[in-house]
Design an enzyme around this catalytic site. Sequence first.
Site, PDB file in Angstrom:
ATOM      1  N   HIS A 128       0.808  -1.214   0.000  1.00 12.73           N
ATOM      2  CA  HIS A 128       0.000   0.000   0.000  1.00 12.73           C
ATOM      3  C   HIS A 128       0.842   1.265   0.000  1.00 12.73           C
ATOM      4  O   HIS A 128       0.280   2.363  -0.078  1.00 12.73           O
ATOM      5  CB  HIS A 128      -0.980  -0.014   1.178  1.00 12.73           C
ATOM      6  CG  HIS A 128      -2.163  -0.880   0.937  1.00 12.73           C
ATOM      7  ND1 HIS A 128      -3.382  -0.410   0.510  1.00 12.73           N
ATOM      8  CD2 HIS A 128      -2.305  -2.234   1.017  1.00 12.73           C
ATOM      9  CE1 HIS A 128      -4.230  -1.408   0.369  1.00 12.73           C
ATOM     10  NE2 HIS A 128      -3.593  -2.533   0.671  1.00 12.73           N
ATOM     11  N   HIS A 132       7.159  -7.336   3.975  1.00 12.70           N
ATOM     12  CA  HIS A 132       5.714  -7.149   4.056  1.00 12.70           C
ATOM     13  C   HIS A 132       4.956  -8.344   3.513  1.00 12.70           C
ATOM     14  O   HIS A 132       4.097  -8.906   4.184  1.00 12.70           O
ATOM     15  CB  HIS A 132       5.273  -5.896   3.300  1.00 12.70           C
ATOM     16  CG  HIS A 132       3.787  -5.724   3.324  1.00 12.70           C
ATOM     17  ND1 HIS A 132       3.111  -5.355   4.462  1.00 12.70           N
ATOM     18  CD2 HIS A 132       2.833  -5.917   2.371  1.00 12.70           C
ATOM     19  CE1 HIS A 132       1.817  -5.322   4.224  1.00 12.70           C
ATOM     20  NE2 HIS A 132       1.612  -5.654   2.948  1.00 12.70           N
ATOM     21  N   ARG A 141      -4.293 -12.088  -6.280  1.00 18.64           N
ATOM     22  CA  ARG A 141      -4.306 -10.640  -6.047  1.00 18.64           C
ATOM     23  C   ARG A 141      -4.077  -9.855  -7.337  1.00 18.64           C
ATOM     24  O   ARG A 141      -4.352  -8.656  -7.391  1.00 18.64           O
ATOM     25  CB  ARG A 141      -3.212 -10.257  -5.035  1.00 18.64           C
ATOM     26  CG  ARG A 141      -3.418 -10.766  -3.615  1.00 18.64           C
ATOM     27  CD  ARG A 141      -2.258 -10.291  -2.753  1.00 18.64           C
ATOM     28  NE  ARG A 141      -2.273 -10.808  -1.397  1.00 18.64           N
ATOM     29  CZ  ARG A 141      -2.849 -10.201  -0.359  1.00 18.64           C
ATOM     30  NH1 ARG A 141      -3.485  -9.071  -0.545  1.00 18.64           N
ATOM     31  NH2 ARG A 141      -2.788 -10.728   0.847  1.00 18.64           N
TER      32      ARG A 141
END
Length: 338
Positions: free
Chosen positions: A138, A189, A237
């Site tokens: 993000h 991450h 995704r």
Amino acid sequence: MAEEEGIALKKEASNVDTAREARSKPTRSVKRDRAVAVHKMKYSKEEYENVIYEAQTVFASEKALVDIDPPCIVVGDLHGQFNDLINMFILLGRPPDTVYVFTGDYVDRGMMSLECIMLLFTYKILYPENIILLRGNHEIARVNKKYGFYDECLQSIPKIGEEIWAMFQRCFNNLPISALIATKILCMHGGLSPSLITLDDLRRHSKPIRNPFRGIVNDMLWADPDPSVFEWKTSARGSGFVFGTNVIDDVCARLGVELIIRAHQMCFDGYWVVSGKKLITIFSAPMYCNLYKNAACVLKVDETLGIQMVAFVPESPKVEQIIEEKNRVWDTSFDCIE
């Protein structure tokens, strides 16, 4: 006390020109204090510019792989939940007294992404060796323009919101991708990449990294483990891969690490352990988006690489029963690239 933290941040911003599981400690649970509230902050254009510029200078001096010594606390996704970040600092300590490794996703979805990122950037400027901020998926422009941060900038910073948002993106491009604790615990991450052969592949990777969409960096921001997959599979995704437990075993042996800590997936009990305790997923935003009654978790790593899980459990009727019944990782389709 939380309001004082926000005020202190305002002043600071203005002044800115499982490895060894045999020794692991039991989980510690912390009840989430829902009475604590923090109001949104108002910064001037000069304050935004100063904090972002100084933070970018620090990040630019760091390699894509950062080496760090324990003890430290590893934190998963925050997603703009500023109250929970403040509670974490109140309960576990603030930099520089406590060393933190944040694994990304500071912005989007939550209502106070600006407050989260400004506080963390300010701590990074003041104590660069005591807080590590890794990049999440993000912290990519094409993602946080879609999932909330862009809109928050426009709404919270009249007239110059788009300009400040663009400044944040240039800063995000300089964030490191991974951290290595005492040469034995690898943090990122998302997850692993088929392009990751040696740790030098990360150490030598140039920055800034603008809008990654393929290759080792993109994979490490987006990848997920999946015990049902044998080796590698394209992620649902729309970016990166999913990888099997045999990949985890192979990477740990090849890189000489004992544990991989990653975030990226919401876990109803705050954490998820796979592959013989060689990989732990953590999620640090309790009651995610005020839609789910999930717990949150951070990992305390001591000097001997012993791991203690610290759980933040929301005050809610039958919350433990709900967590137990939904003990799983959230569907990857919840966060995808179209």
